[in-house]
Enzyme design. Structure first.
Site, short mmCIF file in Angstrom:
data_model
loop_
_atom_site.label_atom_id
_atom_site.label_comp_id
_atom_site.label_asym_id
_atom_site.label_seq_id
_atom_site.Cartn_x
_atom_site.Cartn_y
_atom_site.Cartn_z
N CYS A 11 17.05 -5.10 10.58
CA CYS A 11 17.28 -6.53 10.39
C CYS A 11 16.29 -7.04 9.35
CB CYS A 11 17.05 -7.29 11.68
SG CYS A 11 18.12 -6.77 13.02
N GLY A 30 20.80 -6.22 6.77
CA GLY A 30 21.73 -6.53 7.85
C GLY A 30 22.84 -7.43 7.36
N ASN A 50 12.92 -7.95 14.33
CA ASN A 50 13.39 -6.74 13.67
C ASN A 50 12.73 -5.55 14.37
OD1 ASN A 50 12.43 -5.18 10.53
ND2 ASN A 50 14.06 -4.62 11.91
N GLY A 51 13.53 -4.66 14.94
CA GLY A 51 12.96 -3.51 15.61
C GLY A 51 13.76 -3.12 16.83
N TYR A 54 14.14 4.98 1.85
CA TYR A 54 15.50 4.48 1.68
C TYR A 54 15.73 2.99 1.96
CZ TYR A 54 20.35 3.58 2.99
OH TYR A 54 21.59 3.02 3.12
N SER A 84 20.09 3.80 -3.83
CA SER A 84 18.79 4.04 -3.19
C SER A 84 18.06 5.25 -3.78
CB SER A 84 18.99 4.23 -1.69
OG SER A 84 19.95 5.24 -1.46
N ASP A 111 19.35 12.91 -4.07
CA ASP A 111 19.69 11.95 -3.02
C ASP A 111 18.45 11.75 -2.16
OD1 ASP A 111 21.16 10.19 -1.54
OD2 ASP A 111 22.69 11.62 -0.91
N CYS A 163 4.96 7.03 10.51
CA CYS A 163 5.78 7.74 11.49
C CYS A 163 6.70 8.69 10.73
CB CYS A 163 6.63 6.73 12.28
SG CYS A 163 7.91 7.49 13.31
N CYS A 215 11.59 11.36 12.75
CA CYS A 215 12.95 11.88 12.51
C CYS A 215 12.91 13.20 11.73
CB CYS A 215 13.81 10.84 11.82
SG CYS A 215 13.02 9.99 10.48
FE1 SF4 Z 1 11.27 5.49 10.68
FE2 SF4 Z 1 12.14 7.94 11.31
FE3 SF4 Z 1 9.99 6.90 12.57
FE4 SF4 Z 1 12.44 5.89 12.98
S1 SF4 Z 1 11.73 7.96 13.54
S2 SF4 Z 1 10.54 4.73 12.63
S3 SF4 Z 1 13.40 6.12 10.94
S4 SF4 Z 1 10.17 7.44 10.37
#
Ligand code: SF4
Length: 494
Positions: free
Chosen positions: A32, A58, A132-133, A272, A313, A375, A462, A465
């Site tokens: 968002c 969003g 947002n979150g 991205y 992107s 990409d 973080c 993923c």
């Molecule tokens: Fe961002 Fe990936 Fe961490 Fe989610 S898991 S907050 S998309 S780095």
């Protein structure tokens, strides 16, 4: 059956199952956009422009709440900013204080009652919040509150926050908000508003971005700094992890509201989500993406004639790859920016045309060439596969696919809409398998070390993923959670 044949069959099934229905969005989805202004006449008009700049975060709904110090007004609706917030709507939103929200739902259905900002009246007065979150301990908190008699009017996790504020026995709104947020786990960049105050907060890990901007007679807060530029705001700095910023008229105060022991900014904001003209987590998004491309060119060079981007992107990363490799950057694909929500539920005959609707190859630039395609990421691999076919059909002699991030192996639970783990192609297939599935001459991803080398403070991010190391514990049945979330989504094509 040997392993290779089995893998091939799995990939074929993946294609079949996807082609039967609507092509799922290939990218992770933004969450968002939030924006707030204080100390400016007709603040809602500036919020409108801020939200317009944040439209990429969003497209499901938009809304503004404003205050003239006594009267609080709200206008919200489903759709794009320019469709919902008309001139008539803005005329009714008077005052020097306003906050706004663009929504893409990561939790809760897309309905009018689930639009933000949420506006409530409680014993302390009027309160609006834009969030947002994603909050990860909502189920347990909600169940407990419902047992105690609370009635929820939306299915958004954000509503929990206003309930916790209303129940708090602290005396000021700042203390009530800190008290409420101390009971919540998850990711949030939050803007709250009373009749007279604008308040911004970042969660203790700082997952989602929120920055402070200075206006000639006041302040503004936004998810991304591109929203400051459009209204003549000057970027000051980000709201730090765990920090609360309170703006009253033209004055600003800062509080360390929540204990923050380490940071976990979302690296995908830089890869991205955010616009390249924004500064996010003190990093220039364009600069980081060019670093990604340059590093990728060093790690995985290709014998080729041209470099092209998957627009938009990946443009900066492709320019970086071209700089790093010495190969010329060319326009190979043109993106149609006017593909809108009319394609959410297309008739059968256009389903297979989705990629062609979104992208068209520039044949003159591709014909007979050895092409490096850059990409930013590969999620399911389905769109990439179709794009590669388009590029080959346009006459490319060789296609070398380069990805500006490591393989995505895990879902996100911090406010980004991601498929379940099984749908992520890299969660169960090697780079060799994926290369074969895509039909490319070579495939390479940026390494984790390469990614970390592209930002100033790599330990502050973080990367969950890309390996599943979650900074905030998630539901142990996390993939089920992701599937449930995604089952309520709609699929606008951006
Ligand atoms: Fe961002 Fe990936 Fe961490 Fe989610 S898991 S907050 S998309 S780095």
């Amino acid at each position: 059956m040997n392993d290779n044949i089995m893998k091939k069959n799995e990939l074929t099934e993946r294609i079949d199952s996807i082609q039967e229905g609507w092509l799922p969005e290939e990218r992770f989805r933004e969450e968002c956009g939030v924006f707030g202004v204080s100390g400016v006449e007709q603040a809602a008009e500036l919020v409108f422009f801020g939200l317009y700049s944040l439209q990429h975060r969003g497209q499901e709904s938009a809304g503004i709440v404003s205050s003239d110090g006594k009267r609080v007004c709200s206008y919200k609706g489903l759709g794009l900013v320019s469709d919902v917030l008309t001139s008539d709507a803005l005329r009714g939103l008077s005052g020097q204080l306003a906050i706004g929200h663009n929504r893409y739902s990561t939790t809760g259905r897309t309905t009018l009652e689930n639009t933000q900002p949420l506006l409530v009246t409680y014993q302390g007065g009027r309160l609006a919040i834009a969030h947002n979150g994603n909050l990860v301990n909502v189920c347990e908190l909600k169940a407990k509150m419902e047992t105690q008699g609370s009635i929820f009017q939306t299915t958004m996790d954000s509503e929990i926050i206003v309930h916790l504020i209303a129940r708090s026995e602290a005396s000021t709104i700042e203390e009530k908000l800190a008290d409420a947020l101390s009971q919540i786990r998850g990711a949030y960049a939050l803007i709250a508003m009373t009749e007279t105050k604008l308040i911004g907060v970042s969660d203790p890990f700082g997952f989602r971005p929120i920055s402070i901007g200075k206006l000639p007679s006041g302040y503004c807060l936004a998810s991304e700094t591109c929203a400051f530029d459009i209204i003549g705001g000057k970027y000051v700095r980000p709201v730090e992890a765990g920090e609360m910023v309170i703006v009253e008229g033209e004055s600003i105060r800062y509080l360390n509201a929540l204990k923050s022991t380490s940071k976990a900014h979302c690296i995908f904001e830089l890869i991205y989500f955010s616009r390249p003209d924004s500064i996010v987590f003190t990093e220039s998004v364009d600069k980081v993406r060019r670093n990604l491309g340059r590093t990728l060119a060093q790690e995985a060079p290709a014998e080729a004639d041209i470099v092209i981007a998957v627009p938009d992107s990946s443009n900066s990363a492709a320019l970086g790859f071209a700089e790093g490799s010495g190969l010329p950057f060319e326009l190979g694909l043109i993106r149609n920016h006017y593909v809108g929500r009319t394609f959410i539920d297309p008739v059968q005959r256009v389903r297979d045309q989705v990629v062609k609707v979104k992208f068209n190859p520039v044949r003159e630039n591709l014909s007979g060439k050895r092409v490096v395609v850059v990409d930013d990421s590969i999620v399911r691999g389905t769109t990439s596969r179709k794009l590669i076919r388009l590029i080959r059909d346009a006459g490319a002699r060789e296609v070398h696919f380069r990805v500006g991030s490591p393989p995505i192996t895990n879902s996100c639970f911090y406010g980004i809409d991601t498929p379940s783990r099984e749908e992520l192609i890299a969660s169960s297939h090697t780079v060799g398998d994926i290369s074969e599935f895509l039909g490319v001459d070579s495939l390479a991803y940026l390494s984790m070390e390469g990614l970390r080398s592209c930002v100033k403070k790599p330990d502050d991010f973080c990367y969950a993923c890309f390996g599943g190391c979650y900074p905030v514990p998630v539901d142990t049945d996390g993939d089920k959670l992701a599937l449930e979330r995604n089952s309520s989504r709609v699929d606008p094509v951006r």
